[in-house]
Design a protein around this motif. Structure first.
Motif, mmCIF file in Angstrom:
data_model
loop_
_atom_site.group_PDB
_atom_site.id
_atom_site.type_symbol
_atom_site.label_atom_id
_atom_site.label_comp_id
_atom_site.label_asym_id
_atom_site.label_seq_id
_atom_site.Cartn_x
_atom_site.Cartn_y
_atom_site.Cartn_z
ATOM 1 N N SER A 93 40.522 32.987 24.539
ATOM 2 C CA SER A 93 39.171 32.716 25.033
ATOM 3 C C SER A 93 39.099 31.501 25.960
ATOM 4 O O SER A 93 38.073 31.299 26.598
ATOM 5 C CB SER A 93 38.213 32.527 23.861
ATOM 6 O OG SER A 93 38.545 31.362 23.140
ATOM 7 N N THR A 94 40.157 30.705 26.024
ATOM 8 C CA THR A 94 40.124 29.530 26.906
ATOM 9 C C THR A 94 41.107 29.671 28.061
ATOM 10 O O THR A 94 40.694 29.739 29.206
ATOM 11 C CB THR A 94 40.444 28.248 26.119
ATOM 12 O OG1 THR A 94 41.694 28.397 25.455
ATOM 13 C CG2 THR A 94 39.355 27.938 25.104
ATOM 14 N N TYR A 95 42.384 29.745 27.757
ATOM 15 C CA TYR A 95 43.392 29.814 28.807
ATOM 16 C C TYR A 95 43.262 31.079 29.643
ATOM 17 O O TYR A 95 43.459 31.061 30.849
ATOM 18 C CB TYR A 95 44.809 29.773 28.219
ATOM 19 C CG TYR A 95 45.153 28.531 27.449
ATOM 20 C CD1 TYR A 95 44.820 27.267 27.938
ATOM 21 C CD2 TYR A 95 45.822 28.615 26.244
ATOM 22 C CE1 TYR A 95 45.150 26.133 27.230
ATOM 23 C CE2 TYR A 95 46.167 27.482 25.534
ATOM 24 C CZ TYR A 95 45.820 26.241 26.027
ATOM 25 O OH TYR A 95 46.149 25.123 25.330
ATOM 26 N N PHE A 96 42.950 32.170 28.997
ATOM 27 C CA PHE A 96 42.925 33.466 29.671
ATOM 28 C C PHE A 96 41.512 34.023 29.763
ATOM 29 O O PHE A 96 41.305 35.234 29.680
ATOM 30 C CB PHE A 96 43.849 34.444 28.943
ATOM 31 C CG PHE A 96 45.240 33.910 28.767
ATOM 32 C CD1 PHE A 96 46.062 33.726 29.860
ATOM 33 C CD2 PHE A 96 45.717 33.563 27.514
ATOM 34 C CE1 PHE A 96 47.345 33.220 29.705
ATOM 35 C CE2 PHE A 96 46.990 33.060 27.355
ATOM 36 C CZ PHE A 96 47.817 32.884 28.451
ATOM 37 N N ALA A 97 40.537 33.170 29.972
ATOM 38 C CA ALA A 97 39.140 33.606 30.053
ATOM 39 C C ALA A 97 38.896 34.461 31.293
ATOM 40 O O ALA A 97 38.000 35.313 31.292
ATOM 41 C CB ALA A 97 38.216 32.402 30.060
ATOM 42 N N ASP A 98 39.660 34.268 32.359
ATOM 43 C CA ASP A 98 39.468 35.020 33.595
ATOM 44 C C ASP A 98 40.148 36.387 33.576
ATOM 45 O O ASP A 98 39.897 37.206 34.461
ATOM 46 C CB ASP A 98 39.995 34.214 34.791
ATOM 47 C CG ASP A 98 39.238 32.915 34.970
ATOM 48 O OD1 ASP A 98 38.069 32.847 34.516
ATOM 49 O OD2 ASP A 98 39.801 31.970 35.554
ATOM 50 N N VAL A 99 40.995 36.642 32.615
ATOM 51 C CA VAL A 99 41.688 37.925 32.508
ATOM 52 C C VAL A 99 40.682 38.970 32.006
ATOM 53 O O VAL A 99 39.832 38.657 31.172
ATOM 54 C CB VAL A 99 42.885 37.800 31.537
ATOM 55 C CG1 VAL A 99 43.576 39.120 31.329
ATOM 56 C CG2 VAL A 99 43.853 36.750 32.029
ATOM 57 N N PRO A 100 40.754 40.211 32.510
ATOM 58 C CA PRO A 100 39.825 41.249 32.017
ATOM 59 C C PRO A 100 39.905 41.401 30.498
ATOM 60 O O PRO A 100 40.971 41.268 29.898
ATOM 61 C CB PRO A 100 40.309 42.517 32.718
ATOM 62 C CG PRO A 100 41.030 42.038 33.928
ATOM 63 C CD PRO A 100 41.615 40.709 33.582
ATOM 64 N N MET A 101 38.765 41.704 29.905
ATOM 65 C CA MET A 101 38.646 41.760 28.444
ATOM 66 C C MET A 101 39.623 42.759 27.823
ATOM 67 O O MET A 101 40.237 42.475 26.791
ATOM 68 C CB MET A 101 37.215 42.126 28.049
ATOM 69 C CG MET A 101 37.010 42.269 26.569
ATOM 70 S SD MET A 101 36.543 40.795 25.713
ATOM 71 C CE MET A 101 34.944 40.465 26.314
ATOM 72 N N ALA A 102 39.790 43.928 28.421
ATOM 73 C CA ALA A 102 40.689 44.943 27.846
ATOM 74 C C ALA A 102 42.133 44.462 27.844
ATOM 75 O O ALA A 102 42.859 44.627 26.853
ATOM 76 C CB ALA A 102 40.568 46.253 28.632
ATOM 77 N N THR A 103 42.561 43.845 28.918
ATOM 78 C CA THR A 103 43.927 43.329 28.991
ATOM 79 C C THR A 103 44.118 42.187 27.997
ATOM 80 O O THR A 103 45.133 42.126 27.295
ATOM 81 C CB THR A 103 44.230 42.832 30.421
ATOM 82 O OG1 THR A 103 43.969 43.892 31.334
ATOM 83 C CG2 THR A 103 45.665 42.370 30.544
ATOM 84 N N ASN A 104 43.128 41.314 27.941
ATOM 85 C CA ASN A 104 43.179 40.180 27.023
ATOM 86 C C ASN A 104 43.285 40.666 25.576
ATOM 87 O O ASN A 104 44.085 40.146 24.793
ATOM 88 C CB ASN A 104 41.929 39.315 27.218
ATOM 89 C CG ASN A 104 42.129 37.903 26.766
ATOM 90 O OD1 ASN A 104 43.035 37.599 26.006
ATOM 91 N ND2 ASN A 104 41.268 37.023 27.228
#
Length: 158
Positions: A38-49
């Protein structure tokens, strides 16, 4: 095998610390992965995350289970795997303060790895590991003596 401690008193004395390390590993790992996602990868699309986080959680759970299985089998060096796991969780969580996460999630993500490290360093956990190592050595000695006994009875079998 004489000298092997009976199971019930052993579990009554050492099970809380053992299961505490496992639960702290599961909760600390999942909290660290969730906070990192939720912090480092907040810009990654939700499905991929979500997909990547799921695979990381499975890998972390397998690592925690394998490390604790090796501890139960009397391999004292496997405790260092859990120490490394908790340290990694702390190193992942600490820099997320820059992203201003929710205070409860952040404090929980710090609490579980610290609790796990505290339990590993406790006198009860250390004595459990030493008793498990002793049981492994007794088991190996009994196996060797059984192999020698069978070898003496049947010289052609050797």
């Amino acid at each position: 095998m004489s000298g092997v401690p009976s199971l019930k008193p052993f579990l009554l004395e050492h099970f809380p610390a053992f299961i505490g390390v496992i639960l702290a590993g599961c909760l600390g790992g999942s909290a660290a992965i969730s906070l990192a996602a939720s912090t480092y990868f907040a810009d990654v699309p939700m499905a991929t995350n979500a997909s990547v986080s799921w695979f990381v959680v499975i890998a972390a759970a397998l690592f925690v289970a394998n490390s604790n299985f090796l501890v139960v089998r009397g391999r004292a060096w496997a405790v260092w795997g859990m120490v490394a796991f908790f340290t990694t969780c702390l190193l992942v969580v600490l820099p997320t303060l820059h992203y201003r996460p929710h205070w409860f999630i952040y404090s929980e993500s710090l609490f579980w790895p610290l609790l796990g490290l505290l339990l590993i360093n406790s006198k009860g956990y250390r004595s459990m590991v030493s008793k498990l190592v002793e049981v492994r050595r007794l088991r190996e000695a009994a196996k060797r003596s059984e192999e020698r006994r069978v070898g003496k009875e049947c010289p052609r079998c050797v």
